[in-house]
Design a protein around this motif. Structure first.
Motif, PDB file in Angstrom:
ATOM      1  N   ALA A 166      -1.977  -3.016  21.786  1.00 21.18           N
ATOM      2  CA  ALA A 166      -1.207  -2.707  20.582  1.00 21.18           C
ATOM      3  C   ALA A 166      -1.867  -3.379  19.395  1.00 21.18           C
ATOM      4  CB  ALA A 166       0.226  -3.200  20.736  1.00 21.18           C
ATOM      5  N   ARG A 167      -2.021  -2.652  18.300  1.00 20.30           N
ATOM      6  CA  ARG A 167      -2.644  -3.221  17.116  1.00 20.30           C
ATOM      7  C   ARG A 167      -1.573  -3.429  16.044  1.00 20.30           C
ATOM      8  NH1 ARG A 167      -5.463   2.477  15.533  1.00 20.30           N
ATOM      9  NH2 ARG A 167      -3.558   3.507  14.859  1.00 20.30           N
ATOM     10  N   TYR A 168      -1.841  -4.326  15.155  1.00 16.63           N
ATOM     11  CA  TYR A 168      -0.918  -4.636  14.071  1.00 16.63           C
ATOM     12  C   TYR A 168      -1.743  -4.774  12.798  1.00 16.63           C
ATOM     13  CZ  TYR A 168       2.289  -5.688  17.901  1.00 16.63           C
ATOM     14  OH  TYR A 168       3.062  -5.606  19.037  1.00 16.63           O
ATOM     15  N   ARG A 169      -1.906  -3.679  12.099  1.00 15.82           N
ATOM     16  CA  ARG A 169      -2.647  -3.677  10.838  1.00 15.82           C
ATOM     17  C   ARG A 169      -1.619  -3.592   9.718  1.00 15.82           C
ATOM     18  NH1 ARG A 169      -6.146   1.519  11.664  1.00 15.82           N
ATOM     19  NH2 ARG A 169      -4.034   2.200  12.178  1.00 15.82           N
ATOM     20  N   VAL A 170      -1.459  -4.674   9.008  1.00  9.87           N
ATOM     21  CA  VAL A 170      -0.414  -4.770   7.990  1.00  9.87           C
ATOM     22  C   VAL A 170      -1.050  -4.785   6.612  1.00  9.87           C
ATOM     23  CG1 VAL A 170       1.537  -6.119   7.138  1.00  9.87           C
ATOM     24  CG2 VAL A 170       1.006  -6.103   9.588  1.00  9.87           C
ATOM     25  N   GLY A 171      -0.599  -3.894   5.764  1.00  9.00           N
ATOM     26  CA  GLY A 171      -1.014  -3.902   4.367  1.00  9.00           C
ATOM     27  C   GLY A 171       0.093  -4.502   3.533  1.00  9.00           C
ATOM     28  N   ALA A 172      -0.244  -5.366   2.590  1.00  4.31           N
ATOM     29  CA  ALA A 172       0.791  -6.062   1.840  1.00  4.31           C
ATOM     30  C   ALA A 172       0.380  -6.280   0.396  1.00  4.31           C
ATOM     31  CB  ALA A 172       1.101  -7.411   2.486  1.00  4.31           C
ATOM     32  N   THR A 173       1.344  -6.096  -0.491  1.00  2.00           N
ATOM     33  CA  THR A 173       1.169  -6.550  -1.862  1.00  2.00           C
ATOM     34  C   THR A 173       1.622  -8.003  -1.914  1.00  2.00           C
ATOM     35  OG1 THR A 173       3.367  -5.667  -2.398  1.00  2.00           O
ATOM     36  CG2 THR A 173       1.466  -4.273  -2.872  1.00  2.00           C
ATOM     37  N   ASN A 201       0.694   1.603  -4.181  1.00  2.00           N
ATOM     38  CA  ASN A 201       0.244   2.948  -3.863  1.00  2.00           C
ATOM     39  C   ASN A 201      -0.875   2.926  -2.830  1.00  2.00           C
ATOM     40  OD1 ASN A 201      -1.024   5.652  -4.177  1.00  2.00           O
ATOM     41  ND2 ASN A 201       0.484   5.848  -5.810  1.00  2.00           N
ATOM     42  N   GLU A 202      -1.804   1.998  -2.992  1.00  2.00           N
ATOM     43  CA  GLU A 202      -2.921   1.885  -2.051  1.00  2.00           C
ATOM     44  C   GLU A 202      -2.425   1.579  -0.646  1.00  2.00           C
ATOM     45  OE1 GLU A 202      -6.614  -1.203  -1.170  1.00  2.00           O
ATOM     46  OE2 GLU A 202      -5.797  -1.057  -3.189  1.00  2.00           O
ATOM     47  N   VAL A 203      -1.508   0.616  -0.527  1.00  2.00           N
ATOM     48  CA  VAL A 203      -0.985   0.237   0.784  1.00  2.00           C
ATOM     49  C   VAL A 203      -0.249   1.403   1.427  1.00  2.00           C
ATOM     50  CG1 VAL A 203       0.728  -1.219   1.930  1.00  2.00           C
ATOM     51  CG2 VAL A 203      -0.854  -2.232   0.297  1.00  2.00           C
ATOM     52  N   ALA A 204       0.588   2.095   0.645  1.00  2.89           N
ATOM     53  CA  ALA A 204       1.356   3.215   1.189  1.00  2.89           C
ATOM     54  C   ALA A 204       0.435   4.344   1.640  1.00  2.89           C
ATOM     55  CB  ALA A 204       2.352   3.714   0.155  1.00  2.89           C
ATOM     56  N   GLN A 205      -0.571   4.668   0.813  1.00  2.00           N
ATOM     57  CA  GLN A 205      -1.468   5.765   1.171  1.00  2.00           C
ATOM     58  C   GLN A 205      -2.268   5.441   2.431  1.00  2.00           C
ATOM     59  OE1 GLN A 205      -1.726   8.913  -0.585  1.00  2.00           O
ATOM     60  NE2 GLN A 205      -2.550   9.248   1.481  1.00  2.00           N
ATOM     61  N   MET A 206      -2.707   4.202   2.561  1.00  2.00           N
ATOM     62  CA  MET A 206      -3.458   3.817   3.755  1.00  2.00           C
ATOM     63  C   MET A 206      -2.583   3.893   5.004  1.00  2.00           C
ATOM     64  SD  MET A 206      -5.764   0.609   2.333  1.00  2.00           S
ATOM     65  CE  MET A 206      -6.615   0.365   3.903  1.00  2.00           C
ATOM     66  N   ASP A 261      -0.999   0.247   9.889  1.00  2.00           N
ATOM     67  CA  ASP A 261       0.177   0.558  10.704  1.00  2.00           C
ATOM     68  C   ASP A 261       1.476   0.310   9.950  1.00  2.00           C
ATOM     69  OD1 ASP A 261      -1.352   1.139  13.102  1.00  2.00           O
ATOM     70  OD2 ASP A 261      -1.784  -1.007  13.155  1.00  2.00           O
ATOM     71  N   TYR A 262       1.484  -0.697   9.078  1.00  2.00           N
ATOM     72  CA  TYR A 262       2.705  -1.068   8.354  1.00  2.00           C
ATOM     73  C   TYR A 262       2.363  -1.412   6.915  1.00  2.00           C
ATOM     74  CZ  TYR A 262       4.128  -1.666  13.198  1.00  2.00           C
ATOM     75  OH  TYR A 262       4.352  -1.461  14.539  1.00  2.00           O
ATOM     76  N   ALA A 263       3.303  -1.121   6.034  1.00  2.00           N
ATOM     77  CA  ALA A 263       3.173  -1.461   4.624  1.00  2.00           C
ATOM     78  C   ALA A 263       4.296  -2.417   4.250  1.00  2.00           C
ATOM     79  CB  ALA A 263       3.257  -0.204   3.762  1.00  2.00           C
ATOM     80  N   LEU A 264       3.954  -3.548   3.675  1.00  2.00           N
ATOM     81  CA  LEU A 264       4.933  -4.519   3.199  1.00  2.00           C
ATOM     82  C   LEU A 264       4.752  -4.625   1.691  1.00  2.00           C
ATOM     83  CD1 LEU A 264       7.126  -6.582   4.042  1.00  2.00           C
ATOM     84  CD2 LEU A 264       5.317  -8.303   4.125  1.00  2.00           C
ATOM     85  N   VAL A 265       5.687  -4.049   0.935  1.00  2.00           N
ATOM     86  CA  VAL A 265       5.520  -3.961  -0.517  1.00  2.00           C
ATOM     87  C   VAL A 265       6.776  -4.438  -1.226  1.00  2.00           C
ATOM     88  CG1 VAL A 265       3.986  -1.972  -0.223  1.00  2.00           C
ATOM     89  CG2 VAL A 265       6.406  -1.591  -0.749  1.00  2.00           C
ATOM     90  N   GLY A 268       7.431   6.843  -6.834  1.00  2.00           N
ATOM     91  CA  GLY A 268       6.052   7.192  -7.134  1.00  2.00           C
ATOM     92  C   GLY A 268       5.045   6.978  -6.037  1.00  2.00           C
ATOM     93  N   LEU A 269       5.499   6.595  -4.826  1.00  2.00           N
ATOM     94  CA  LEU A 269       4.554   6.364  -3.734  1.00  2.00           C
ATOM     95  C   LEU A 269       4.418   7.614  -2.869  1.00  2.00           C
ATOM     96  CD1 LEU A 269       5.308   2.739  -2.496  1.00  2.00           C
ATOM     97  CD2 LEU A 269       3.757   3.519  -4.278  1.00  2.00           C
TER      98      LEU A 269
END
Length: 340
Positions: free
Chosen positions: A94-101, A131-136, A143-147, A156-157
């Motif tokens: 299982a991978r956990y790739r988290v994008g965050a502002t 926007n970048e995190v959501a689009q990715m 895998d997840y966006a934390l914004v 607007g996302l």
């Protein structure tokens, strides 16, 4: 600012739609937001990418060059991500790739995740752009966006993600400790009408929400300057401006965070994921860790914790019914700000 894949996607969408307005609708963006992004891209590349006439937009020679490269690069990068995903899935990991502002709970979330999965593929992509995190995340590159955002779902996302509110917090104001209002228990927004404002960068609707809140108080504010958090603290301490900040803002020598009367501005921490992707099965785990990280931060901010006692609608929010049961019972349903 450097050219990124998301910028190429925007340029390609405009070319395919033949119109900025139509492209904005297809991307789930407001037309002014896409126009602003296009202007930034054109400044980076040193020239106009499109000309405009009654029929819409047409690429310039520079635009044709960018589009030719975009049509090669976008499929190549998408294919790379797909192949990497298949490789990880085939290995049963299982991978956990988290994008965050930028936000106060990011570090605590990642720490809990890495502790729970030692040696596992946990990664963090940090940026100021919601926007970048959501689009990715929509594209499967995260895998997840934390914004952070003013509303749910974030305005607007890109569409296609489920958004779960972790917490709702009041926006406070950070003042120099020698500011005449620094010793107050709270200040009215209208009392700050003549101030020079600064805020963190972002591409959401916060500045519009701020302007609307000021209009309700009967004044039009100076447009806030977007600046990174470290520089914002330095500028406030130097007495050069006041900053819009989260109530959870950390203590800074020489500066004081003060609540705005009536909490006219609110900020949401949101966790997003693709409901049809493999990450959906583990969303409850991430949500539980995000809540724990939030509660930990609030215990480290005693003034904000005391302030929350009188604001029962703020703090950790009730989880939506679409969210699976969290891995740590009781966390998702907590809404008592006394704990926060």
């Amino acid at each position: 600012m450097e050219l990124e894949l998301r910028h190429l996607r925007m340029v390609l969408a405009i070319a395919e739609a033949g119109s900025v307005t139509k492209a904005a609708a297809s991307l789930g963006l407001a037309q002014p937001a896409l126009t602003t992004q296009l202007q930034r891209i054109e400044r980076m590349l040193g020239g106009a990418l499109f000309t405009r006439d009654r029929r819409g937009v047409l690429p310039t020679p520079l635009g044709d060059l960018v589009l030719a490269r975009a049509r090669v690069l976008i499929p190549a990068v998408t294919g790379l991500h797909d192949e990497a995903s298949e490789l990880i899935t085939a290995g049963g990991t299982a991978r956990y790739r988290v994008g965050a502002t930028n936000g106060p709970i990011v570090a605590g979330l990642v720490r809990r995740l890495t502790d729970a999965h030692p040696g596992g593929p946990v990664s963090i992509h940090s940026t100021w752009s919601e926007n970048e995190v959501a689009q990715m995340t929509v594209d499967g590159r995260l895998d997840y966006a934390l914004v952070g955002a003013c509303s749910t779902p974030p305005a607007g996302l890109p569409t296609g993600l489920i958004w779960q509110v972790v917490s709702v917090d009041a926006v406070w104001v950070l003042l120099n400790e020698r500011h005449p209002l620094a010793g107050r228990d709270e200040v009215g927004l209208g009392e700050l009408a003549g101030e020079q404002w600064i805020t963190a960068p972002g591409d959401g609707c916060f500045l519009e929400c701020f302007a609307a809140a000021c209009a309700r108080e009967g004044f039009s504010p100076r447009t806030p300057t977007s600046i990174d958090a470290s520089s914002a603290f330095d500028l406030v301490v130097a007495g050069g401006a006041i900053a819009l900040c989260q109530g959870l803002v950390r203590s800074v020598p020489g500066a004081v965070a003060v609540p705005l009367r009536g909490a006219p501005l609110r900020w949401r921490h949101l966790l997003g994921w693709d409901p049809d992707g493999p990450a959906a099965a583990r969303a409850s785990e991430l949500y539980g860790y995000a809540v724990e990280a939030y509660l930990e931060i609030v215990t480290q901010r005693p003034r904000y914790a005391r302030w929350l006692i009188g604001h029962s609608d703020l703090g950790v929010q009730q989880a939506i019914s679409l969210l699976p049961k969290p891995s740590r019972p009781g966390l998702a349903g907590r809404s008592d700000p006394m704990i926060a």
